[in-house]
Every structure is written in structure tokens, then in C-alpha cells.
Design a protein around this motif. Sequence first.
Motif, mmCIF file in Angstrom:
data_model
loop_
_atom_site.group_PDB
_atom_site.id
_atom_site.type_symbol
_atom_site.label_atom_id
_atom_site.label_comp_id
_atom_site.label_asym_id
_atom_site.label_seq_id
_atom_site.Cartn_x
_atom_site.Cartn_y
_atom_site.Cartn_z
ATOM 1 N N LEU A 1 69.293 92.124 1.395
ATOM 2 C CA LEU A 1 69.204 92.873 2.815
ATOM 3 C C LEU A 1 70.615 93.936 2.693
ATOM 4 O O LEU A 1 71.685 93.783 2.233
ATOM 5 N N ALA A 2 70.093 95.073 3.172
ATOM 6 C CA ALA A 2 71.435 96.161 3.323
ATOM 7 C C ALA A 2 72.394 95.641 4.366
ATOM 8 O O ALA A 2 72.165 94.968 5.237
ATOM 9 N N ASP A 3 73.698 96.097 4.257
ATOM 10 C CA ASP A 3 74.714 95.639 5.029
ATOM 11 C C ASP A 3 74.292 95.835 6.551
ATOM 12 O O ASP A 3 74.707 94.906 7.254
ATOM 13 N N ASP A 4 73.836 97.050 6.912
ATOM 14 C CA ASP A 4 73.740 97.413 8.230
ATOM 15 C C ASP A 4 72.354 97.110 8.618
ATOM 16 O O ASP A 4 71.903 97.720 9.727
ATOM 17 N N ALA A 5 71.522 96.164 8.022
ATOM 18 C CA ALA A 5 70.316 95.979 8.645
ATOM 19 C C ALA A 5 70.116 95.291 9.732
ATOM 20 O O ALA A 5 70.989 94.268 9.963
ATOM 21 N N VAL A 6 69.264 95.381 10.641
ATOM 22 C CA VAL A 6 69.306 94.733 11.834
ATOM 23 C C VAL A 6 68.463 93.450 11.735
ATOM 24 O O VAL A 6 67.207 93.807 11.267
ATOM 25 N N VAL A 7 68.972 92.166 11.899
ATOM 26 C CA VAL A 7 67.919 91.112 11.715
ATOM 27 C C VAL A 7 68.115 90.515 12.880
ATOM 28 O O VAL A 7 69.301 90.137 13.749
ATOM 29 N N SER A 8 66.951 89.715 13.394
ATOM 30 C CA SER A 8 67.236 88.818 14.612
ATOM 31 C C SER A 8 66.145 87.801 14.482
ATOM 32 O O SER A 8 65.417 87.417 13.456
ATOM 33 N N GLY B 1 47.853 88.112 5.989
ATOM 34 C CA GLY B 1 48.417 88.169 4.721
ATOM 35 C C GLY B 1 50.042 87.453 4.498
ATOM 36 O O GLY B 1 50.627 87.078 5.469
ATOM 37 N N PRO B 2 50.314 87.202 3.199
ATOM 38 C CA PRO B 2 51.412 86.433 2.977
ATOM 39 C C PRO B 2 52.723 86.971 3.501
ATOM 40 O O PRO B 2 52.573 88.292 3.593
ATOM 41 N N VAL B 3 53.867 86.289 3.962
ATOM 42 C CA VAL B 3 55.032 86.846 4.437
ATOM 43 C C VAL B 3 56.117 87.004 3.166
ATOM 44 O O VAL B 3 56.162 86.481 2.211
ATOM 45 N N THR B 4 56.888 88.159 3.191
ATOM 46 C CA THR B 4 57.815 88.331 2.185
ATOM 47 C C THR B 4 59.131 87.725 2.708
ATOM 48 O O THR B 4 59.712 87.723 3.545
ATOM 49 N N LEU B 5 59.566 86.811 1.545
ATOM 50 C CA LEU B 5 60.965 86.344 1.851
ATOM 51 C C LEU B 5 62.011 87.011 1.137
ATOM 52 O O LEU B 5 61.927 87.238 -0.151
ATOM 53 N N LEU B 6 62.959 87.160 1.680
ATOM 54 C CA LEU B 6 63.975 88.105 1.120
ATOM 55 C C LEU B 6 65.221 87.311 0.776
ATOM 56 O O LEU B 6 65.635 86.408 1.598
ATOM 57 N N GLY B 7 65.863 87.457 -0.215
ATOM 58 C CA GLY B 7 67.326 86.808 -0.456
ATOM 59 C C GLY B 7 68.111 87.570 0.306
ATOM 60 O O GLY B 7 68.155 88.623 0.518
ATOM 61 N N PRO B 8 69.338 86.622 0.883
ATOM 62 C CA PRO B 8 70.257 87.461 1.449
ATOM 63 C C PRO B 8 70.866 88.630 1.062
ATOM 64 O O PRO B 8 71.047 89.455 1.774
ATOM 65 N N ASP B 9 71.015 88.287 -0.379
ATOM 66 C CA ASP B 9 71.545 89.611 -1.049
ATOM 67 C C ASP B 9 70.756 90.945 -1.295
ATOM 68 O O ASP B 9 71.333 91.976 -1.291
ATOM 69 N N ILE C 1 64.242 96.645 14.250
ATOM 70 C CA ILE C 1 64.714 95.298 13.703
ATOM 71 C C ILE C 1 64.025 95.184 12.204
ATOM 72 O O ILE C 1 62.839 95.510 12.015
ATOM 73 N N SER C 2 64.665 94.995 11.187
ATOM 74 C CA SER C 2 64.476 94.969 9.900
ATOM 75 C C SER C 2 63.730 93.826 9.450
ATOM 76 O O SER C 2 63.029 94.044 8.327
ATOM 77 N N ALA C 3 64.212 92.688 9.689
ATOM 78 C CA ALA C 3 64.094 91.656 9.136
ATOM 79 C C ALA C 3 63.907 90.282 10.330
ATOM 80 O O ALA C 3 65.141 90.659 11.072
ATOM 81 N N LEU C 4 63.588 89.365 10.002
ATOM 82 C CA LEU C 4 63.659 88.130 10.819
ATOM 83 C C LEU C 4 64.351 86.907 10.155
ATOM 84 O O LEU C 4 64.473 86.859 8.983
ATOM 85 N N PHE C 5 64.871 86.052 10.869
ATOM 86 C CA PHE C 5 65.394 84.872 10.384
ATOM 87 C C PHE C 5 65.221 83.415 11.263
ATOM 88 O O PHE C 5 65.253 83.690 12.353
ATOM 89 N N THR D 1 73.870 91.549 11.561
ATOM 90 C CA THR D 1 73.523 92.663 10.524
ATOM 91 C C THR D 1 73.311 91.865 9.342
ATOM 92 O O THR D 1 73.444 90.577 9.123
ATOM 93 N N GLY D 2 72.597 92.641 8.204
ATOM 94 C CA GLY D 2 72.388 91.825 6.980
ATOM 95 C C GLY D 2 73.567 91.366 6.546
ATOM 96 O O GLY D 2 73.709 89.975 6.032
ATOM 97 N N LYS D 3 74.824 91.843 6.582
ATOM 98 C CA LYS D 3 76.099 91.560 6.059
ATOM 99 C C LYS D 3 76.374 90.139 6.921
ATOM 100 O O LYS D 3 77.114 89.272 6.402
ATOM 101 N N GLY D 4 76.269 90.426 8.262
ATOM 102 C CA GLY D 4 76.744 89.228 9.090
ATOM 103 C C GLY D 4 76.080 87.931 8.858
ATOM 104 O O GLY D 4 76.618 86.723 8.774
ATOM 105 N N LEU D 5 74.661 88.166 8.693
ATOM 106 C CA LEU D 5 73.883 86.711 8.045
ATOM 107 C C LEU D 5 74.195 86.538 6.894
ATOM 108 O O LEU D 5 74.356 85.243 6.656
ATOM 109 N N ARG D 6 74.593 87.246 6.150
ATOM 110 C CA ARG D 6 74.803 86.913 4.633
ATOM 111 C C ARG D 6 76.181 85.994 4.628
ATOM 112 O O ARG D 6 76.173 85.182 3.929
#
Length: 372
Positions: free
Chosen positions: A52-59, A42-50, A95-99, A193-198
Motif C-alpha cells: 500500500l502507498a503511505d497515503d492510500a485511503v483505506v476503509s 471474479g477473484p478478490v485481490t489481497l494486498l500485503g500491507p507493504d 477509497i483505494s482498498a478495504l480491510f 491511510t496505508g501507513k496508518g494501517l501498516r
Amino acid sequence: MRKLGVESIQNIAIGAALMGAGGGGNPFIGKLMAINAVRRFGPVTLLGPDELADDAVVSSPSSIGAPAVSLEKFPNGCEFKLSLDKLQEVLGKKISALFPVEAGGINSMIPLIAGAQLNLPVVDADAMGRAFPELQMSTLVLAGHKICPIVMSDEKGNLVVINTDDPKSAEKFARAITVQMGATAQSASDTTTGKGLREDGVTGIITLCESIGKLLSDINQYDNVNDALQALLDLTDGYRMMTAKIVDVHHVTKGGFNFGTVILEGLDDDQNQVGKLEFQNENIVFQRDDMVLATSPDLISLVDEETLMPITNEELYYGKRVFVLGIPCNSKWRTPAGIKSVSPRYFKYDLDYKPVEMRIKDFLSKEMEAVQ
């Protein structure tokens, strides 16, 4: 938040090939794997950087190694789950999201493959705004984020964990392991984190790649190639540096990298001019006769003269007719720390970094003087 289907993936792959500045790995295999993953899961969800929760773990899952080897040694598709599962175990966090670690070729596709397989969203941001050959060449590292832990994997199911605080040591160890894994390997790294990536990543890069890909896919809507090229330059703030034919290509695979030199012969208005392009996975320096027109960290990209489709360095061959483009890099690379990290001097050239727009201005001034 939006869903990325097959058409979006095709356009992102095209745009990422341009933003990969000749490197990042050939997008073709990655695109096929991403399309297959989306059709299966199925399709992949694309999130805008805004979003993401500040403390979300992204990798970031990615491929490492020599792009030319990746044309013959494909991932089997299981490495991404293996690496990310192990990374979560090492982190002790979910991990909450990828980039994408970079906007280049196959590495723009791997987070989409892993996102579809694992039902994880992908964030519209990367850590370079282009592609670079070494792991520490990241806007996240510039801001003090760690690359490690890195989990590396290969198609045989081998897993290796690297943990060091020093980014250059992380690159050195990862490159050595990549050579042992057959000159290409898969990895998961750059957890933040979401805040760090943003704040410290390059935001909006997937959307930019998709826009570039859509423009090039719709080239027949323009009256001629020059109009489409101008639209591409407008979209990227880029410059046409030369219209040329490739007349020689030298390249070698060494230490997990592709090194090479390309000689170009000018065409049309650029007749009797000679271009020289040098690369280490990605294009580093472009020279036209005796003037350097662009260097890293600005982007040097080649596109086909008729279709404007980007050409990665493993696709170069004698007789290919191309436009050589120069595109300004993200402003994070134009800081003293950024220039020290990825300027021509880092790559052993006796040459200081100067923004591409200033080099083009100097070149045009010289041309005007010659006419007068």
C-alpha cells in the motif's frame, strides 16, 4: 499481491470463526455471499500491507449488532456499496482498498464481498487481530485513529452518517442506530491511510486465518484428532484448557449485543471438572472450577471435539462436545492502554487481566501440587 478464490474464502471463513473468539457473527452467511460475489465478479485481490502507498485511503466495511439476529436477518448485499459510496462522498476522497475491522465470522467476509463487487483490493490486516463487541476496541483507536465518519445502512436502503471525534460516543450512537435498524446493520468506518494501517493495525491476519482454515479442512491428513489439535495449537501459540460437554446455555439479546453464560462438564482427563464461559458477543472469561484460565483480550474459542471446526456462540447447544482453547492476543492489546480498553474490568468483572500463558502455568503448578 495474490488472488483469493473460492477455496481461499472457505478457509479464511473457518480461520476467522476461530479468531473471532465466539463472536464476529456467524461466518456461514457471509461465506456464501463472498463466494457468490467472487463467482459473479471474479477473484478478490489481497494486498500485503507493504504494497500500500503511505497515503492510500483505506476503509473498513463491516456488520454491527447482535450475531444471533444476523442468523435470521441477512444483508441484501447492496448495503456495502451504498455505505462506501456515501463514505467517499463525505470524505471527498476515493477509497483505494478495504480491510476487515476484525478477524471474526461475518466481518472477515464483508470486505471480500465489497471488494469483489467494487473491484477494490483487500489488505492483509485488521484492527483487532480477533473480534471484539464494541467499535472503539481497535488497535487503530489505541494509536489515535478516528472511527468516524461512520456510514450505516440497512437492507431497506436507509443511510445514516455519524461524525464524532470521541470513539466511545461513536460506539454509543452506532449501537443505538443498529437497534433501530433491527439489531443488525452494515457500516463503513475506520478510514485511515496505508501507513496508518501498516503501523497500527494487526498485519497478516487474513493469511493466518487462511492457514488455520486450511489446517482444519485437511484434518483427515493427520493420524488422529489429537495430532491435528496439536498442530492447531502450534500454529496459534494456543492452549487446550478443557475437553468438555456443554450442559447449559443461557443467553439474551439486549441493547444490540448477545450476552450469555455457558456451563461445561469435563470429559476424559477433565472428568469431574466444571467449566464456566461468559460472553458479550465474544467470549470474555473462562473459568475451570475455581480458577480463571483466560480472559479478554486473550482469545477463548470453542472447537468441535471431532472435527475441530470452530463454534460461534449462536451455535452452542446442550450436549455439544468441545475443546476449549486459549490463544494469546496480539501484543498491542497487552499495553496499559489496550488492557484498560478490553480487560475483564471494562466488562464489569472484578478481575485483573493476566496473560493466558501465565494463568495456564499457575493452573498446571496447582495440579502438580495436588498430585504430590
